[in-house]
Design a protein around this motif. Structure first.
Motif: not given
Length: 356
Positions: A332-346
């Motif tokens: 069953k679908p449990a989590y969605l993983f995606a990519a995105t810009q940003g974060g602590q290292y920019e």
């Protein structure tokens, strides 16, 4: 779907695209409630790696009951465009989707001159098929878009070793075809009839190189190729794409498809590129995997799931969730993983949402 119904639905989408921003936001919320059949709750960022951009996070549950993620990474010195000319695919493991991921190491790196994946390895998509792990990915040989090809690496274990195919699974179409530029962004399904279905993104080279609008570099569509064997040969289902939003106008398009089957139907997540909004995701479904229903909204902009600091000036795609990939737990679908810009290292990282 009847052609008249499809055309009507496309005309509705075109009308939505022309609405003022506030009205479009209301339309997005309406489609959220009627479209993707799950609710999403933001968990947070993962795989924030110093010195790297992280993209394309494809998860799978292993026989060790751990979460394994295969992801793209490239040196931050190359900036965002480094995915095209210096990316590798790495492997990380966690005890739980919401736990810290430990990087195990590189799985696929560019092989150098003379190979179809000489310059980059990107777009990982992991599946367990026919008793082995299958890592679909994109490689190129010249650091440019026109040699992007979909390939396959296989292993009996998630920890490797991995065996790569010497040739791509699918070459571009003939000159002048809608897909003559490349094959990329793989999505894969083993059909109940035993066939192997490979969905791929492409576009036309003339539209890419000779566009009269400098902001338009082709129109991304999805095709389907089918094989009786996992390793091919894959043959196009049709000379036409199976999903094409170009008729909506304004160069509406999409990319980053993820396809799975549920209760005998085909389901698709993808990143919107203008149908509703460039910051949201699309959800489509289909009875046969060829004729797809009109898109609804699958997920919203990143700011709807987490507190989002102001955008760093060098990150031009900040706030989007791209390359959606689903983690299935007990089927069953449990989590969605995606990519995105940003974060602590920019730079860029994974972002995880819980499916409820």
């Amino acid at each position: 779907m009847k052609r008249s119904t499809f055309l009507y639905q496309m005309s509705v989408l075109a009308a939505v695209a022309a609405l003022p921003k506030t009205s479009r936001s209301n339309e997005i919320m309406a489609n959220m409630s009627s479209g993707f059949p799950y609710k999403l709750k933001g968990v947070g960022r993962a795989l924030e790696l110093e010195g790297y951009y992280v993209w394309c996070n494809s998860p799978i549950m292993g026989p060790d009951n751990k979460v394994h993620v295969f992801f793209s990474r490239w040196a931050s010195s190359k900036k965002m465009g480094g995915w095209l000319n210096g990316c590798e695919i790495a492997h990380a493991v966690a005890d739980h989707p919401e736990a810290e991921f430990k990087v195990i190491g590189t799985v696929l790196a560019p092989r150098g001159e003379g190979h179809w994946d000489a310059t980059t390895c990107h777009n990982p998509h992991i599946q367990y098929v026919d008793g082995q792990y299958c890592l679909f990915y994109m490689g190129n040989s010249n650091g440019k878009t026109d040699t992007k090809r979909i390939g396959l690496a296989t292993s009996k274990s998630l920890y490797g070793p991995w065996t790569r195919a010497d040739k791509p699974l699918l070459e571009p179409g003939a000159p002048g075809a809608w897909d003559d530029h490349c094959t990329t962004n793989p999505a894969f399904v083993k059909h109940p009839n035993g066939q192997y279905w490979l969905y791929y993104k492409s576009w036309n080279s003339n539209d890419y190189y000779n566009s009269k609008d400098p902001l338009i570099r082709g129109n991304r569509k999805y095709g389907l190729a089918i094989s009786d064997q996992l390793t091919g040969p894959y043959k196009r289902y049709s000379a036409d794409p199976v999903i094409d939003f170009s008729s909506l106008g304004n160069n509406n398009q999409f990319e980053d498809a993820f396809v799975w089957m549920n209760k005998g139907r085909f389901n698709m997540l993808a990143r919107d590129m203008g149908v509703f909004d460039h910051e949201v995701g699309l959800y489509l479904d289909s009875k046969d995997g060829i004729r797809w229903n009109r898109p609804d909204i699958a997920y919203q902009a990143l700011k709807e799931y987490t507190d989002l600091p102001p955008a760093p000036q060098h990150l031009k795609r900040y706030g989007r969730l791209e390359r959606p990939q689903i983690l299935f737990v007990k089927g069953k679908p449990a989590y969605l993983f995606a990519a995105t810009q940003g974060g602590q290292y920019e730079t860029a990282s994974s972002f995880i949402l819980k499916i409820t």
